[in-house]
Design a protein around this motif. Structure first.
Motif, short mmCIF file in Angstrom:
data_model
loop_
_atom_site.label_atom_id
_atom_site.label_comp_id
_atom_site.label_asym_id
_atom_site.label_seq_id
_atom_site.Cartn_x
_atom_site.Cartn_y
_atom_site.Cartn_z
N PRO A 144 0.84 -1.21 0.00
CA PRO A 144 0.00 0.00 0.00
C PRO A 144 0.87 1.26 0.00
CG PRO A 144 -0.68 -1.54 1.73
CD PRO A 144 0.63 -2.03 1.21
N ASN A 145 0.39 2.31 -0.65
CA ASN A 145 1.22 3.52 -0.75
C ASN A 145 0.88 4.59 0.25
OD1 ASN A 145 -1.15 4.57 -1.79
ND2 ASN A 145 -0.28 5.23 -3.74
N ASP A 146 -0.18 4.41 1.09
CA ASP A 146 -0.41 5.39 2.15
C ASP A 146 0.53 5.10 3.30
OD1 ASP A 146 -2.34 4.00 4.50
OD2 ASP A 146 -2.42 3.05 2.53
N ALA A 147 0.95 6.15 3.99
CA ALA A 147 2.07 6.04 4.93
C ALA A 147 1.83 5.00 6.02
CB ALA A 147 2.33 7.40 5.56
N ALA A 148 0.65 5.00 6.62
CA ALA A 148 0.40 4.09 7.74
C ALA A 148 0.45 2.64 7.30
CB ALA A 148 -0.95 4.40 8.38
N ALA A 192 -3.85 1.27 -2.52
CA ALA A 192 -4.29 0.05 -1.84
C ALA A 192 -5.37 -0.69 -2.61
CB ALA A 192 -4.76 0.37 -0.43
N ALA A 193 -6.30 0.05 -3.20
CA ALA A 193 -7.40 -0.59 -3.92
C ALA A 193 -6.93 -1.34 -5.16
CB ALA A 193 -8.44 0.46 -4.32
N GLN A 194 -5.74 -0.98 -5.67
CA GLN A 194 -5.22 -1.62 -6.89
C GLN A 194 -4.39 -2.88 -6.60
OE1 GLN A 194 -6.26 -0.37 -9.76
NE2 GLN A 194 -7.30 1.24 -8.59
N LEU A 195 -4.09 -3.13 -5.34
CA LEU A 195 -3.18 -4.23 -5.01
C LEU A 195 -3.68 -5.60 -5.46
CD1 LEU A 195 -2.00 -2.94 -1.53
CD2 LEU A 195 -0.55 -3.26 -3.55
N SER A 198 -2.93 -6.14 -8.97
CA SER A 198 -1.51 -6.12 -9.32
C SER A 198 -0.87 -7.50 -9.29
CB SER A 198 -0.74 -5.21 -8.35
OG SER A 198 -0.54 -5.84 -7.09
N LEU A 199 -1.57 -8.50 -8.73
CA LEU A 199 -0.95 -9.79 -8.51
C LEU A 199 -0.54 -10.50 -9.80
CD1 LEU A 199 -3.02 -11.12 -5.49
CD2 LEU A 199 -0.57 -10.67 -5.55
N GLY A 200 -1.15 -10.14 -10.91
CA GLY A 200 -0.73 -10.72 -12.17
C GLY A 200 0.55 -10.12 -12.72
N ASP A 201 0.98 -9.00 -12.12
CA ASP A 201 2.15 -8.29 -12.63
C ASP A 201 3.34 -8.30 -11.68
OD1 ASP A 201 0.73 -7.43 -14.99
OD2 ASP A 201 -0.27 -5.94 -13.73
N VAL A 202 3.13 -8.73 -10.43
CA VAL A 202 4.21 -8.76 -9.45
C VAL A 202 4.31 -10.16 -8.87
CG1 VAL A 202 3.93 -6.31 -8.89
CG2 VAL A 202 2.69 -8.03 -7.56
N ASP A 203 5.37 -10.39 -8.13
CA ASP A 203 5.55 -11.73 -7.53
C ASP A 203 4.67 -11.93 -6.31
OD1 ASP A 203 7.84 -12.88 -9.16
OD2 ASP A 203 8.68 -10.94 -8.56
N ALA A 204 4.38 -10.85 -5.59
CA ALA A 204 3.54 -10.93 -4.40
C ALA A 204 3.07 -9.52 -4.06
CB ALA A 204 4.30 -11.54 -3.23
N ALA A 205 2.08 -9.43 -3.19
CA ALA A 205 1.58 -8.13 -2.75
C ALA A 205 1.09 -8.24 -1.32
CB ALA A 205 0.44 -7.65 -3.66
N VAL A 206 1.34 -7.21 -0.55
CA VAL A 206 0.79 -7.10 0.80
C VAL A 206 -0.51 -6.32 0.67
CG1 VAL A 206 1.15 -6.36 3.17
CG2 VAL A 206 3.11 -7.10 1.79
N VAL A 207 -1.64 -6.98 0.95
CA VAL A 207 -2.95 -6.41 0.65
C VAL A 207 -3.73 -6.17 1.93
CG1 VAL A 207 -5.09 -6.73 -0.67
CG2 VAL A 207 -2.94 -7.70 -1.53
#
Length: 285
Positions: A144-148, A192-195, A198-207
């Protein structure tokens, strides 16, 4: 979370949402279509917040003297501005850390965190790999790209031994605070809503838990790890709760809604529906 806001759906909403006093005053002036019920317009993320609030509206609200108008908002950027503008009487989508960050950026707009309701754990998901150890050197992990929530994601990766964060980074670490990165992982912040997409384009994601539930990730992808929730201040920092304008903190309708959100019925609904991805917490002011 920097995209144009979108209201996906809502219960009946007045054409004009201009501020017209406290929630109780709105009810007294006939703002409700349900007799003497106090009307509260509450902005929520669709899942799980919207589902929880609909459960309250359908099963508990009328007996408690409330009529909830549920305004679903897809991202994290709009509920606080809409609350400040008087378009909402309350919102329910954020934790204290997110509100604190927002408040620092908007010091003239005073919002108050009323009480905790639930926690949504972040998960590390992958469409390709089944275990953390399977992630290759040079893997790309979206966060996620928001700071918290970026800080939370980095702590999740750190707990799994994928990287370490500079201990001097404080409570809002970013990808620039990564100190050791033995697998040369690329950390890519995204809205965060795009995570989930994104799983088809990255190896993993923290969602985030709400977006993982909405996308049904647990059924379609592999959960490699859960965010550690054992820290003493975890619930205090990351439980999602009810937020209102400062002048409405003591409004009776708001207090009644907070009480319903901590009822045994709501607790059981959360436990039965999300079984650990979302879990209820004891009330904290």
């Amino acid at each position: 979370m920097r995209k144009i806001w979108a209201i996906i759906g809502a219960t009946t909403l007045a054409t004009s949402l201009a501020a017209c006093g406290s929630p109780s005053e709105n009810a007294a002036e006939g703002d409700s279509d349900n007799g003497d019920l106090a009307t509260l317009r509450v902005g929520v993320n669709p899942v799980p917040h919207g589902d929880i609030l609909r459960f309250v509206q359908e099963n508990l609200a009328a007996d408690a003297g409330l009529d909830l108008q549920i305004v679903e908002i897809a991202d994290y950027n709009q509920p606080n501005p809409q609350l400040v503008a008087g378009e909402l009487d309350a919102n329910y989508f954020q934790h204290r850390t997110f509100l604190g960050e927002w408040q620092d950026a908007n010091p003239d707009d005073q919002l108050v965190y009323v009480s905790d309701v639930h926690v949504e754990r972040l998960g590390l998901y992958s469409s390709e790999y089944e275990n953390v150890d399977d992630l290759p050197d040079g893997a790309e992990i979206a966060v996620p790209n928001d700071a918290a929530n970026l800080d939370r994601a980095l702590r999740t990766l750190e707990a799994e031994g994928l990287l370490t964060v500079d201990p001097d980074a404080g409570a809002l670490a970013t990808e620039n605070d990564i100190q050791d990165n033995p697998k040369d992982i690329t950390v890519t912040p995204l809205e965060a809503a795009q995570l989930p997409r994104s799983l088809g384009d990255v190896d993993a994601a923290v969602v985030n838990g709400n977006y993982a539930i909405e996308a049904d990730l647990a059924a379609n992808d592999n959960v490699l790890a859960w965010e550690p929730d054992s820290a003493e201040d975890y619930v205090e920092n990351y439980a999602n709760g009810l937020v209102v304008r400062a002048e409405d903190e003591d409004d009776p309708g708001v207090a009644q809604l907070a009480e319903l959100l901590h009822s045994d019925e709501v607790r059981q609904y959360i436990e039965d529906t999300w079984q650990g991805v979302v879990y209820p917490v004891d009330e904290q002011g």
